[in-house]
Design a protein around this motif. Structure first.
Motif, short mmCIF file in Angstrom:
data_model
loop_
_atom_site.label_atom_id
_atom_site.label_comp_id
_atom_site.label_asym_id
_atom_site.label_seq_id
_atom_site.Cartn_x
_atom_site.Cartn_y
_atom_site.Cartn_z
N ARG A 51 8.93 6.76 -7.90
CA ARG A 51 9.49 5.42 -7.87
C ARG A 51 10.21 5.13 -6.55
O ARG A 51 10.84 6.03 -5.97
CB ARG A 51 10.46 5.20 -9.02
N THR A 52 10.11 3.88 -6.13
CA THR A 52 10.93 3.37 -5.04
C THR A 52 11.79 2.25 -5.59
O THR A 52 11.29 1.31 -6.20
CB THR A 52 10.07 2.83 -3.88
N TYR A 53 13.09 2.35 -5.38
CA TYR A 53 14.05 1.36 -5.85
C TYR A 53 14.40 0.45 -4.68
O TYR A 53 14.69 0.93 -3.57
CB TYR A 53 15.31 2.04 -6.37
N VAL A 54 14.37 -0.86 -4.91
CA VAL A 54 14.60 -1.83 -3.84
C VAL A 54 15.66 -2.82 -4.30
O VAL A 54 15.60 -3.33 -5.42
CB VAL A 54 13.31 -2.61 -3.49
N ALA A 55 16.63 -3.11 -3.43
CA ALA A 55 17.63 -4.13 -3.72
C ALA A 55 17.97 -4.86 -2.43
O ALA A 55 18.05 -4.23 -1.36
CB ALA A 55 18.88 -3.53 -4.33
N ALA A 92 0.84 -1.21 0.00
CA ALA A 92 0.00 0.00 0.00
C ALA A 92 0.87 1.25 0.00
O ALA A 92 0.49 2.29 -0.57
CB ALA A 92 -0.93 -0.01 1.21
N GLY A 93 2.05 1.16 0.63
CA GLY A 93 2.97 2.29 0.63
C GLY A 93 3.82 2.37 -0.62
O GLY A 93 4.09 3.46 -1.13
N LEU A 94 4.23 1.22 -1.15
CA LEU A 94 5.13 1.20 -2.30
C LEU A 94 4.41 1.48 -3.62
O LEU A 94 4.99 2.04 -4.54
CB LEU A 94 5.81 -0.17 -2.39
N GLY A 95 3.18 1.02 -3.75
CA GLY A 95 2.46 1.12 -5.00
C GLY A 95 2.55 -0.16 -5.79
O GLY A 95 2.50 -1.25 -5.22
N THR A 96 2.72 -0.07 -7.09
CA THR A 96 2.72 -1.25 -7.96
C THR A 96 4.08 -1.46 -8.59
O THR A 96 4.91 -0.54 -8.66
CB THR A 96 1.66 -1.10 -9.06
N VAL A 97 4.31 -2.69 -9.06
CA VAL A 97 5.58 -3.03 -9.70
C VAL A 97 5.74 -2.20 -10.97
O VAL A 97 4.80 -2.04 -11.76
CB VAL A 97 5.61 -4.53 -10.04
N ASP A 98 6.95 -1.67 -11.18
CA ASP A 98 7.25 -0.86 -12.35
C ASP A 98 8.22 -1.63 -13.25
O ASP A 98 9.43 -1.62 -13.02
CB ASP A 98 7.89 0.47 -11.92
N PRO A 99 7.72 -2.29 -14.29
CA PRO A 99 8.61 -3.10 -15.15
C PRO A 99 9.44 -2.26 -16.12
O PRO A 99 10.30 -2.81 -16.81
CB PRO A 99 7.63 -4.00 -15.90
N ALA A 100 9.19 -0.96 -16.17
CA ALA A 100 9.92 -0.12 -17.11
C ALA A 100 11.37 0.08 -16.70
O ALA A 100 12.21 0.45 -17.54
CB ALA A 100 9.23 1.24 -17.25
N VAL A 101 11.68 -0.14 -15.43
CA VAL A 101 13.05 0.02 -14.94
C VAL A 101 13.51 -1.33 -14.41
O VAL A 101 12.83 -1.95 -13.59
CB VAL A 101 13.13 1.08 -13.82
N VAL A 103 18.13 -9.71 -7.69
CA VAL A 103 17.37 -9.58 -6.45
C VAL A 103 17.11 -8.10 -6.20
O VAL A 103 17.67 -7.47 -5.28
CB VAL A 103 18.11 -10.25 -5.27
N ALA A 104 16.28 -7.54 -7.04
CA ALA A 104 15.96 -6.11 -6.99
C ALA A 104 14.66 -5.88 -7.74
O ALA A 104 14.27 -6.68 -8.59
CB ALA A 104 17.09 -5.29 -7.60
N ALA A 105 13.99 -4.79 -7.41
CA ALA A 105 12.72 -4.45 -8.06
C ALA A 105 12.47 -2.96 -7.91
O ALA A 105 13.09 -2.28 -7.09
CB ALA A 105 11.57 -5.26 -7.46
N VAL A 106 11.53 -2.47 -8.71
CA VAL A 106 11.15 -1.06 -8.67
C VAL A 106 9.63 -0.98 -8.55
O VAL A 106 8.90 -1.74 -9.19
CB VAL A 106 11.61 -0.32 -9.93
N PHE A 107 9.17 -0.05 -7.71
CA PHE A 107 7.74 0.18 -7.51
C PHE A 107 7.44 1.64 -7.82
O PHE A 107 8.31 2.51 -7.70
CB PHE A 107 7.34 -0.14 -6.07
N THR A 108 6.19 1.90 -8.19
CA THR A 108 5.79 3.27 -8.47
C THR A 108 4.43 3.55 -7.84
O THR A 108 3.54 2.71 -7.83
CB THR A 108 5.74 3.53 -9.99
N LYS A 109 4.32 4.78 -7.30
CA LYS A 109 3.05 5.22 -6.70
C LYS A 109 2.92 6.72 -6.94
O LYS A 109 3.82 7.49 -6.57
CB LYS A 109 3.02 4.91 -5.21
N ASN A 110 1.82 7.09 -7.55
CA ASN A 110 1.56 8.50 -7.84
C ASN A 110 2.74 9.15 -8.58
O ASN A 110 3.11 10.30 -8.32
CB ASN A 110 1.27 9.27 -6.55
#
Length: 965
Positions: free
Chosen positions: A735-739, A710-719, A725-732
């Motif tokens: 982006r939030t970058y996670v590794a 709910a805080g991170l938003g949805t998965v962003d496959p564009a990045v 072992v990493a992912a990117v999320f987007t909300k409004n």
């Protein structure tokens, strides 16, 4: 049938354990047994002692492939002479004593009733049979196989034939001896092209061309076509991608375009993959080994599945051997198959969007959310595995549950909880990975005859049918990967790492030189996804239900490979994961829109060789049909959120099919919804915190997952990232970058938009919209050391759970809800007068409390009623609870519970919210402000009255403290 029955036997006698136990085979500190400690694979009689009984001497060496689209040819289960239909796409095949049947079905058949269509199939419907005149073989064997082809073989002593068939091959190659080629079509056979060695004809609703060697001719007699093949003994038959609107000239033009490649035999196929770490692309080259029997062409006709076509490198013909794109395509159970003409290979570039050990605690690391999660972790502190597991599947589920708790406890520095989970994981894995002489349970046994490693006790046919090994073993491998990063010594080859590698090799051996196991047993290389059934002996071909548990296996390989520094295992996992992600989005979630409109669903519970089904093997409930392809919920399942709008649409489809929100597997389905709309999922969780927990889940993990998404938003496959072992999320728009660093060395992760993160050992780091880091034991430390000074559970640990208030009321005969029992001891419910008819007290009982104010406590409605139909037969009683939160006269939340069938034995039975789940609900709960609570109980089935015991019939509402004005 008598002949078939005579050769079908159960193998329990033949597979009895030897009198003297063999010494276990050591693998580092672990071991497996070679004794047959449980049931062996069962099938037709010869397989008891020779898994190659239906395979010729010319076939490849090594373990026999199982779990494939063609497995019923060699793993004969019900038909001990031929096989079940083989759905290769675009053509389906069926061996018979006379030869090979071909079917090109272009329109789906739907099964079910209007408004309740449950399955669609492109069934095998025989267009023609290709054989040798006079052939009458008693058995069809396997003479050869490659990555996506198989070569059935027939012989009756005087005549013989082989046929090479495969995925994406509209041209079937035949070799024959002992007689003329004989093609027997349907009664509607019509010849529209007769051109020496070529003959074009329509039969069974499809168009075909048979290509005999140059100098040959064809004769016709009714629906039979014959040729002596100029004594050369080979023949190809192509199905054409024509339509009913085509005239004979168009058919001939299509035949002309295929002719240059009709004499090119496909002798083998192979897929080679590589993971491009810098771009996070999996590049897979599909190659055809060919032999030209006439002419100099080396290419063939290749029909591509949608998951391949969407990621086809460049445009057709750009790469070496890529062929030319046809303007025609084929219909199939997987949708439209676009065609390359003259291809020797083609390459796909499939994106890999990353996995995580767990979503980061950006919302649950502090404050009220942290206190709530801490309390939920406290509830798991003593027994994170929880499940009383026995067989490999349920042990796996228990391991998966403990892994999730270990990961989130580590992020929050709850090291005591984490270490308890790790202790349970290590003890369980070590037990299963160690075999002792004479031991028969909780161990693995290698069956040399079948080239398989089976865990005992087995489950769901993993022993007798070689089903589901990827499902079961994926949980073990993920657990081992988590353990490896906290205790790297345990994961070495000298300790138990070798046993993990054995499980990987059994389910999906990626080393072509290791002949102890078949290459990629469970994975269909061309179809792009796993198959679950070992024998695949069904009229609809093989099947797979839980695509998400297949992905759990791939995720396990990725994280095990990264944690242990084994790039080959990591890359194999990424290849499986990326390819299946593409296939799952296309075929389980209808990414290409290929599911028939009349099917009425945009998702399936099961894929079959010939189609798909809105069904499961174990339940007809919509929430389980859709939920089975989302569990387990892990950081390795972020691919489910690549299309957020589709997630929400699928969830809403489930609600519509279910006539309300989920009543079982709420945690799984809300967690899936969170990948599309985290806030909506969190609201649903907050409205019902006492939901029944799915066996492999915990309340702690469900809250952690949903609150943080709910805080991170949805998965962003564009990045994408240069670390798996990493992912990117987007909300409004932010982006939030996670590794995560699950290695034993510091790590810097670069993202495709130029962002980079430095990640210490054992940490998960975020930046962008959320900046946070957490978790991690120091390299080489013992996570189970009781003297660990970082354990914060004393005395500052927030162990007091948040207040979750509820208030209990008694039902009374005068229509009130009271805090004490009323004077009347029973109430009478009349005979059924309608499904929603409560009516006066002689028909039903309604109790109401008005002008009530109270805080919503986050629990769920609960009840415990005493109901008795006395000696009456067939009665069923239902409860409905309604809440008007603001007192405006309309109900904001209505809950209807499944009716309770009473017995005809005098004496009160218990109708409770535990034994009769919520059937449907509308609206959501919130605080009561001068509101109303209404309870209705009445008979919905039966023709006689029932009694309600008012002395102990109680309703618990999720509000408190309550005041009544």
């Amino acid at each position: 049938m008598a002949v078939l029955t005579a050769v079908v036997v159960a193998l329990s006698t033949a597979s009895a354990a030897p009198a003297v136990a063999a010494e276990p085979t050591p693998v580092g500190a672990g071991s497996y047994t070679t004794d047959q400690v449980g049931p062996a694979p069962e099938g037709c009689a010869p397989l008891a002692t020779d898994a190659r009984a239906f395979i010729t001497d010319s076939a490849p060496e090594g373990a026999v492939p199982t779990n494939d689209w063609w497995s019923s040819l060699s793993f004969k289960k019900f038909d001990c002479s031929m096989s079940e239909p083989l759905h290769a796409h675009p053509v389906s095949y069926k061996p018979s004593p006379e030869g090979l049947g071909l079917s090109y079905t272009q329109q789906p058949t739907l099964y079910g009733t209007p408004g309740g269509i449950g399955e669609f199939h492109y069934p095998y419907s025989e267009d023609l049979v290709v054989g040798v005149a006079g052939l009458n073989a008693s058995v069809a064997e396997v003479a050869d196989w490659s990555d996506w082809t198989v070569t059935p073989s027939w012989s009756d002593g005087a005549r013989s034939m082989t046929a090479t068939i495969g995925h994406g091959l509209p041209v079937t190659w035949f070799e024959m001896t002992g007689g003329d080629a004989r093609l027997t079509g349907a009664s509607d056979l019509r010849v529209w092209l007769r051109d020496g060695a070529r003959i074009g004809f329509s039969t069974g609703g499809a168009d075909y061309v048979a290509f005999a060697p140059t100098g040959s001719s064809w004769s016709t007699s009714g629906s039979v076509l014959s040729s002596n093949l100029s004594g050369k003994g080979y023949l190809s038959v192509a199905v054409l991608p024509t339509t009913p609107d085509d005239d004979d000239a168009a058919r001939t033009a299509q035949a002309d375009s295929y002719t240059p490649y009709a004499y090119v035999e496909v002798t083998g196929t192979r897929a080679d993959y590589e993971y491009d770490e810098a771009t996070s692309i999996v590049r897979t080259t599909y190659s055809f080994e060919t032999e030209a029997h006439e002419g100099t062409n080396a290419g063939t006709i290749a029909a591509l599945y949608p998951h391949q076509d969407v990621y086809l490198e460049g445009s057709a013909g750009d790469g070496p051997g890529g062929g030319a794109a046809s303007d025609r395509d084929y219909e199939s159970a997987r949708g439209t198959m676009n065609t390359l003409i003259g291809a020797t290979s083609f390459t796909t570039e499939t994106p890999f969007t990353g996995v995580l050990p767990e979503v980061p605690a950006v919302a649950t690391a502090e404050g009220e959310a942290n206190a709530r999660l801490d309390a939920l972790l406290d509830a798991e502190a003593d027994d994170p595995m929880s499940i009383d597991a026995t067989d490999t599947y349920w042990t796996g589920k228990a391991l998966g549950r403990a892994v999730r708790i270990a990961e989130i406890a580590d992020q929050l520095d709850r090291t005591s909880v984490r270490d308890t989970a790790l202790e349970q994981i290590e003890a369980t894995l070590t037990d299963w990975f160690t075999a002792s002489p004479g031991e028969t349970e909780q161990l693995f046994a290698y069956n040399e005859n079948w080239g398989t490693l089976v865990g005992f006790p087995a489950g769901y046919g993993s022993d007798k049918e070689l089903n589901d090994h990827h499902f079961h073993y994926g949980y073990f491998i993920v657990a081992a990967a988590t353990l490896a990063r906290f205790d790297p010594e345990w994961a070495t080859d000298q300790e138990f790492g070798g046993m993990v590698d054995e499980l990987i090799a059994d389910a999906n051996n990626f080393d072509r030189t290791d002949l102890r196991y078949p290459y990629l047993r469970d994975f269909d290389i061309y179809a792009g996804h796993d198959w679950a059934a070992g024998h695949g002996a069904f009229v609809n071909g093989n099947n797979q239900e839980s695509s998400s548990e297949g992905q759990n296996f791939a995720n396990g390989l990725i994280q095990w490979g990264v944690a242990t520094g084994d790039d080959a295992t990591r890359d194999a996992g990424i290849y499986l994961y990326a390819t299946q992600t593409a296939a799952i989005q296309q075929y389980w979630f209808d990414g290409s829109g290929a599911m028939p409109d009349a099917f009425g669903h945009s998702t399936v519970g099961m894929i079959w060789g010939s189609g798909g089904a809105y069904a499961t093997w174990f339940s007809g409930e919509a929430e389980m049909i859709q939920g089975i392809n989302t569990l387990p919920i892990t950081g390795g399942h972020l691919y489910l959120g690549l299309r957020p709008d589709d997630v929400v649409a699928n969830y809403d489809e489930m609600v519509a099919a279910n006539n309300g929100g989920p009543t079982v597997w709420q945690d799984i389905l809300w967690s899936y919804l969170a990948l599309g709309n985290g806030q909506r999922a969190l609201a649903a969780l907050d409205a019902d915190r006492e939901y029944p927990v799915e066996e492999g889940e915990s309340r702690a993990h469900t809250y952690h997952w949903i609150a943080n998404l709910a805080g991170l938003g949805t998965v962003d496959p564009a990045v994408t990232a240069d670390s798996p072992v990493a992912a990117v999320f987007t909300k409004n728009g932010a982006r939030t970058y996670v590794a995560s660093n699950i290695t034993q060395s510091p790590l810097t992760v670069g993202f495709s938009d130029g962002t980079s993160l430095t990640v210490p050992v054992g940490k998960t780091v975020t930046s962008g919209a959320h900046t946070w880091s957490g978790g991690g034991a120091a390299s080489g430390t013992d996570p189970t050391d009781p003297t660990d000074p970082t354990d914060p559970t004393d005395p500052t640990d927030p162990t007091d759970p948040p207040v979750r208030a509820a208030t209990t009321f008694y039902l009374t005969a005068d229509g009130a809800l009271a805090t004490e029992p009323g004077s009347a001891t029973t109430a009478v419910l009349g005979a059924r007068s309608g499904p929603d008819a409560v009516g006066d007290p002689s028909t039903g009982l309604t109790a109401t409390l008005e002008h009530v104010t109270g805080e919503f406590g986050g629990l769920r409605t609960a009840f415990d009623l005493g109901v008795d139909a006395e000696a009456n037969v067939g009665n069923g009683t239902r409860l409905r609870v309604s809440y008007d939160l603001s007192g405006d006269g309309s109900f904001d939340r209505v809950e209807s519970y499944r009716y309770f069938a009473t017995d005809p034995v005098p004496g009160f039975e218990r109708y409770t919210s535990v034994n009769q789940a919520l059937e449907s609900s509308e609206g959501t709960l919130g605080d009561l402000r001068d509101g109303t609570i209404q309870v209705e109980i009445w008979n919905v089935v039966g023709n006689a009255p029932s009694l309600v015991n008012l002395e102990d019939s109680v309703l618990e509402v999720p509000f408190g403290p309550l005041t009544v004005s």
